[in-house]
Design a protein around this motif. Structure first.
Motif: not given
Length: 448
Positions: A290-297, A314-325, A340-343
């Motif tokens: 999820a973290a990886s998907a959030g960062a790449v997205t 990108v940093l906050n995208g990774a963290l948002a992926g972590l929060v999402s999962i 889920i992380g990508a969203v």
């Protein structure tokens, strides 16, 4: 303690001493062996206690992650203040959760609403017998420590959003109330056997219980505190205020990513069976995906939207992926964790500028990451957890939102009207490091 490998040696000594003594020795040894609990009896207690301790260490290290992330995203003239706030808030949380929070959140009688105030936590007796320990699923000390580091993470979320213009002592006074009262009360609704738990609300590791609570408190504070000087021009333009050290912010993100394995993995709350251990490893893999998907997205979206990748996004995208999962890291497949992380990454990219449109100044993007992605993660539970339903999830989200936002708003307004929460314009322009603390993080460089 029991030493089964020494039993043959004890018997041998008895034989050397004589037949009568040997017979008595064998009887005593056999009785001791019979009284010793097997690993099947005490193993789950040992392994679950170990899980809480190890996961707690990882979540504790998230305090360093928050400090580094915030230190990198604020301007150099405010770095020392962020370091001070982060070590102070963790320490305050540790004391308040012992004094009030733990037994407020986990009432012994499980009345489901709220426990007793000023009912301090008492640890296991020294040298607790294994047979007695086996009656519980883990030691009190490990359980208390594991829950404590969660409440400290909630306070850290508030710290970053309100950076660069809030006074130190009013902020710490708010941390006292958040960690000692607000978080434990709302946390008891779900994790203390309360009304939301009985209703069927599902939040595995705290997308709502932890992250949205911190996000709601931060949002209320940001509204009452107001934006930094010069952040929003009269014509509606947003003035960029770049952070002082993106390398430090990146390090902080990686530390938080590491700590999240303890955050989600430890929330399995058991490691006494093969199934439990397998589930913990599954949680690790889903959390990472999820973290990886959030960062790449976030990386791809910022390239499309802004024509250049934005590292902070990108940093906050990774963290948002972590929060999402975090609300359901066990049930999804790896593909489920990915989308889920990508969203979560999408949410961050589009809600950070949305806050600016409302002139809500969130220095580190804590509200989009922890509140908005936390809401999404709590809703996403229904896709993979057959026991969850959307209405109940929405009720839980609303309950935490109304309680935390309203209570925090009232506290911030009282503080603003009494002791004041914002530094003077001169202090803000000079920097909180010099004005509030009299020391700078980078004294050899010019301030930015």
């Amino acid at each position: 303690m029991h030493y089964p490998k020494l039993l043959p040696a004890v018997v041998a000594l008895g034989l050397l001493a004589g037949p009568a003594f040997a017979q008595e020795t064998v009887v005593v040894v056999e009785d001791a062996a019979a009284a010793a609990p097997s690993f099947d009896e005490i193993g789950p207690y040992i392994m679950t206690t170990l899980l809480f301790c190890m996961a707690g260490f990882l979540v504790f290290f998230m305090a360093a992650g928050f400090a580094m992330l915030e230190g990198g995203l604020v301007r150099s003239k405010n770095v020392t203040m962020q370091m001070t706030k982060n070590i102070a808030l963790y320490s305050v949380a540790a004391i308040m959760y012992w004094m009030i929070g733990f037994n407020l959140m986990y009432p012994g009688e499980f009345n489901g609403y709220v426990g007793g105030f000023f009912n301090t936590t008492v640890l296991d007796p020294v040298g607790v017998a294994a047979a007695d320990a086996a009656l519980d699923y883990a030691s009190v000390g490990s359980d208390f420590f594991f829950q404590l580091v969660f409440v400290a993470a909630t306070a850290s979320i508030v710290s970053g959003a309100l950076a660069e213009r809030i006074k130190l002592w009013p902020f710490l006074a708010f941390v006292v109330l958040l960690t000692g009262v607000l978080y434990p009360i709302s946390g008891s609704w779900q994790w203390g056997g309360g009304w939301l738990s009985e209703m069927g609300f599902s939040d595995f590791a705290g997308s709502t219980v932890v992250h949205s609570v911190g996000g709601w408190a931060a949002l209320a504070g940001a509204i009452v505190l107001g934006p930094r000087l010069g952040k929003y021009a009269k014509d509606g333009r947003v003035t960029p205020m770049p952070g002082s050290n993106l390398a430090l912010a990146t390090l902080g993100t990686f530390i938080l990513w590491l700590g999240w394995f303890g955050f989600n993995g430890g929330s399995q709350l058991a490691m006494g069976t093969v199934g439990d251990v397998s589930d913990v490893s599954r949680i690790f893999a889903n959390t990472n995906m999820a973290a990886s998907a959030g960062a790449v997205t976030a990386l791809i979206l910022t390239q499309i939207v802004y024509k250049k990748p934005d590292l902070t996004m990108v940093l906050n995208g990774a963290l948002a992926g972590l929060v999402s999962i975090t609300a359901e890291p066990l049930a999804p497949s790896l593909f489920g964790a990915l989308w889920i992380g990508a969203v979560g990454g999408v949410i961050v990219v589009f809600t950070v500028p949305m806050l600016d449109k409302f002139k809500i100044d969130d220095v580190v993007g804590a509200v989009p990451v922890h509140l908005f992605a936390g809401i999404w993660g709590t809703i996403a539970v229904v896709f993979y957890n057959s026991d969850a339903n959307l209405i109940t999830q929405l009720i839980g989200i609303a309950a935490y939102g109304v309680f935390t936002f309203v209570a925090s708003l009232v506290i911030w307004l009282i503080f603003r009207a009494t002791v004041g929460i914002r530094v003077s314009e001169e202090a803000e322009m000079t920097g909180l490091d010099t004005a509030e603390l009299g020391m700078e993080a980078y004294p050899e460089f010019s301030r930015g």
